[in-house]
Design a protein around this motif. Structure first.
Motif, PDB file in Angstrom:
ATOM      1  N   MET A   1       0.826  -1.210   0.000  1.00  0.00           N
ATOM      2  CA  MET A   1       0.000   0.000   0.000  1.00  0.00           C
ATOM      3  C   MET A   1       0.858   1.257   0.000  1.00  0.00           C
ATOM      4  N   GLU A   2       0.356   2.274  -0.702  1.00  0.00           N
ATOM      5  CA  GLU A   2       1.075   3.545  -0.749  1.00  0.00           C
ATOM      6  C   GLU A   2       0.062   4.697  -0.763  1.00  0.00           C
ATOM      7  N   ILE A   3       0.202   5.619   0.184  1.00  0.00           N
ATOM      8  CA  ILE A   3      -0.664   6.795   0.226  1.00  0.00           C
ATOM      9  C   ILE A   3      -0.028   7.893  -0.614  1.00  0.00           C
ATOM     10  N   LEU A   4      -0.723   8.301  -1.674  1.00  0.00           N
ATOM     11  CA  LEU A   4      -0.184   9.286  -2.607  1.00  0.00           C
ATOM     12  C   LEU A   4      -0.598  10.711  -2.285  1.00  0.00           C
ATOM     13  N   GLY A   5      -1.633  10.880  -1.457  1.00  0.00           N
ATOM     14  CA  GLY A   5      -2.061  12.234  -1.140  1.00  0.00           C
ATOM     15  C   GLY A   5      -3.202  12.249  -0.139  1.00  0.00           C
ATOM     16  N   GLU A   6      -3.467  13.456   0.402  1.00  0.00           N
ATOM     17  CA  GLU A   6      -4.518  13.635   1.391  1.00  0.00           C
ATOM     18  C   GLU A   6      -5.366  14.841   1.027  1.00  0.00           C
ATOM     19  N   ALA A   7      -6.620  14.824   1.468  1.00  0.00           N
ATOM     20  CA  ALA A   7      -7.538  15.933   1.225  1.00  0.00           C
ATOM     21  C   ALA A   7      -8.417  16.123   2.454  1.00  0.00           C
ATOM     22  N   ALA A   8      -8.760  17.382   2.759  1.00  0.00           N
ATOM     23  CA  ALA A   8      -9.574  17.681   3.933  1.00  0.00           C
ATOM     24  C   ALA A   8     -11.063  17.692   3.622  1.00  0.00           C
ATOM     25  N   HIS A   9     -11.413  17.618   2.333  1.00  0.00           N
ATOM     26  CA  HIS A   9     -12.828  17.581   1.947  1.00  0.00           C
ATOM     27  C   HIS A   9     -12.935  17.074   0.513  1.00  0.00           C
ATOM     28  N   GLY A  10     -14.167  16.885   0.060  1.00  0.00           N
ATOM     29  CA  GLY A  10     -14.393  16.288  -1.247  1.00  0.00           C
ATOM     30  C   GLY A  10     -13.864  17.097  -2.407  1.00  0.00           C
ATOM     31  N   GLU A  11     -13.993  18.397  -2.325  1.00  0.00           N
ATOM     32  CA  GLU A  11     -13.533  19.243  -3.430  1.00  0.00           C
ATOM     33  C   GLU A  11     -12.024  19.122  -3.609  1.00  0.00           C
ATOM     34  N   ALA A  12     -11.301  19.118  -2.481  1.00  0.00           N
ATOM     35  CA  ALA A  12      -9.844  18.961  -2.547  1.00  0.00           C
ATOM     36  C   ALA A  12      -9.471  17.586  -3.086  1.00  0.00           C
ATOM     37  N   LEU A  13     -10.273  16.582  -2.748  1.00  0.00           N
ATOM     38  CA  LEU A  13     -10.020  15.226  -3.251  1.00  0.00           C
ATOM     39  C   LEU A  13     -10.146  15.182  -4.770  1.00  0.00           C
ATOM     40  N   LEU A  14     -11.188  15.808  -5.305  1.00  0.00           N
ATOM     41  CA  LEU A  14     -11.390  15.820  -6.757  1.00  0.00           C
ATOM     42  C   LEU A  14     -10.254  16.540  -7.463  1.00  0.00           C
ATOM     43  N   GLU A  15      -9.784  17.635  -6.865  1.00  0.00           N
ATOM     44  CA  GLU A  15      -8.642  18.357  -7.439  1.00  0.00           C
ATOM     45  C   GLU A  15      -7.393  17.487  -7.413  1.00  0.00           C
ATOM     46  N   LEU A  16      -7.228  16.712  -6.351  1.00  0.00           N
ATOM     47  CA  LEU A  16      -6.065  15.829  -6.223  1.00  0.00           C
ATOM     48  C   LEU A  16      -6.100  14.720  -7.271  1.00  0.00           C
ATOM     49  N   LEU A  17      -7.281  14.173  -7.492  1.00  0.00           N
ATOM     50  CA  LEU A  17      -7.417  13.088  -8.466  1.00  0.00           C
ATOM     51  C   LEU A  17      -7.130  13.544  -9.892  1.00  0.00           C
ATOM     52  N   ALA A  18      -7.275  14.821 -10.154  1.00  0.00           N
ATOM     53  CA  ALA A  18      -7.038  15.345 -11.497  1.00  0.00           C
ATOM     54  C   ALA A  18      -5.603  15.131 -11.945  1.00  0.00           C
ATOM     55  N   HIS A  19      -4.682  15.048 -10.986  1.00  0.00           N
ATOM     56  CA  HIS A  19      -3.265  14.854 -11.363  1.00  0.00           C
ATOM     57  C   HIS A  19      -2.589  13.725 -10.570  1.00  0.00           C
ATOM     58  N   THR A  20      -3.379  13.005  -9.742  1.00  0.00           N
ATOM     59  CA  THR A  20      -2.809  11.906  -8.956  1.00  0.00           C
ATOM     60  C   THR A  20      -3.677  10.663  -9.094  1.00  0.00           C
ATOM     61  N   PRO A  21      -3.382   9.801 -10.055  1.00  0.00           N
ATOM     62  CA  PRO A  21      -4.184   8.579 -10.221  1.00  0.00           C
ATOM     63  C   PRO A  21      -4.130   7.717  -8.966  1.00  0.00           C
ATOM     64  N   ALA A  22      -5.260   7.113  -8.623  1.00  0.00           N
ATOM     65  CA  ALA A  22      -5.328   6.270  -7.431  1.00  0.00           C
ATOM     66  C   ALA A  22      -6.201   5.053  -7.705  1.00  0.00           C
ATOM     67  N   ASP A  23      -5.952   3.999  -6.938  1.00  0.00           N
ATOM     68  CA  ASP A  23      -6.774   2.791  -7.035  1.00  0.00           C
ATOM     69  C   ASP A  23      -7.937   2.835  -6.046  1.00  0.00           C
ATOM     70  N   VAL A  24      -7.637   3.320  -4.834  1.00  0.00           N
ATOM     71  CA  VAL A  24      -8.642   3.351  -3.769  1.00  0.00           C
ATOM     72  C   VAL A  24      -8.669   4.722  -3.113  1.00  0.00           C
ATOM     73  N   VAL A  25      -9.872   5.231  -2.880  1.00  0.00           N
ATOM     74  CA  VAL A  25     -10.063   6.445  -2.087  1.00  0.00           C
ATOM     75  C   VAL A  25     -10.655   6.029  -0.751  1.00  0.00           C
ATOM     76  N   LEU A  26      -9.983   6.399   0.313  1.00  0.00           N
ATOM     77  CA  LEU A  26     -10.454   6.139   1.675  1.00  0.00           C
ATOM     78  C   LEU A  26     -11.074   7.435   2.154  1.00  0.00           C
ATOM     79  N   MET A  27     -12.397   7.477   2.293  1.00  0.00           N
ATOM     80  CA  MET A  27     -13.111   8.744   2.425  1.00  0.00           C
ATOM     81  C   MET A  27     -14.141   8.737   3.550  1.00  0.00           C
ATOM     82  N   ASP A  28     -14.223   9.863   4.272  1.00  0.00           N
ATOM     83  CA  ASP A  28     -15.243  10.060   5.289  1.00  0.00           C
ATOM     84  C   ASP A  28     -16.541  10.503   4.629  1.00  0.00           C
TER      85      ASP A  28
END
Length: 223
Positions: A27-54
């Motif tokens: 497992m490797e954590i590529l990034g963190e976000a404090a809310h959904g909008e920041a998560l979507l911005e992160l995904l725009a340039h950071t491909p991921a397999d799994v999002v662990l989300m509240d």
């Protein structure tokens, strides 16, 4: 290697999860976000397999974020990590497209297993939620069977027709939450909850909160 993004508004929880997952070789954590909008911005340039989300996050909560994820990043698999254990939250998030739901108080071994299960494309529900759902089902089945054994003259009247949201509000009222607290949990306004509460009282003809709870329990609407 499972590429993971964390989305939670509590930095201390993100730090704890990052520290625990850093010990896992797959497992490797590529990034963190404090809310959904920041998560979507992160995904725009950071491909991921799994999002662990509240679920309960500011700016863009879990429900709204799921809609965007399904539209813009359908290949990303979502595992919900939340303290919200009511089946309505679980059902809504799974219906929205989440593959798994695990509580924050789950054992770290179970969280690791949940991540690997979701990464493999399989659904996951944590043990505590599964047991709670089973207990509720058994209770409802037992109560229904007991009513069926009563003679027709002694059976309770049919419950009032309450909407799904009114049932949610009713159950939270029974748990002792205030109108504002219920509004916060259901991501709506206090005035909306007050309207739902008034509708429930009118439909059930309960004169006060205590009578409303007695009505709900006698008709199997709450435990």
């Amino acid at each position: 290697m499972i590429r993971i993004l964390l989305a939670d508004d509590h930095a201390i929880l993100r730090d704890g999860i990052r520290a625990l997952l850093s010990k896992e070789p797959d497992m490797e954590i590529l990034g963190e976000a404090a809310h959904g909008e920041a998560l979507l911005e992160l995904l725009a340039h950071t491909p991921a397999d799994v999002v662990l989300m509240d679920v309960n996050m500011p700016v863009l909560d879990g429900f709204a974020t799921m809609a965007h994820l399904r539209e813009r990043y359908p290949e990303v698999r979502v595992l919900v990590l939340s303290m919200l254990e009511h089946e309505n939250y679980v059902h809504r998030m799974m219906e929205a497209g989440a593959l798994g739901y695990v509580l924050k108080n789950a054992d770290i071994t179970e969280i690791m297993h949940a991540i690997r299960t979701v990464a493999a494309g399989r659904e996951f529900l944590c043990t505590e939620i599964g047991l709670n759902l089973l207990r509720r089902l058994v209770t409802q089945t037992t109560a229904g069977a007991a009513v069926e054994r009563l003679p027709p003259s002694r059976r309770p009247e049919a419950a009032a027709e309450l909407s799904g949201r009114e049932l949610e509000v009713l159950r939270l009222i029974a748990e002792g939450f205030t109108n504002q607290e219920i509004a916060d949990q259901l991501f709506t306004s206090k005035r909306t909850i007050e309207t739902h509460r008034q509708n429930i009282i009118e439909k059930t003809q309960a004169k006060n909160t205590a009578a409303l709870i007695r009505y709900a329990m006698s008709h199997g609407l709450i435990e």
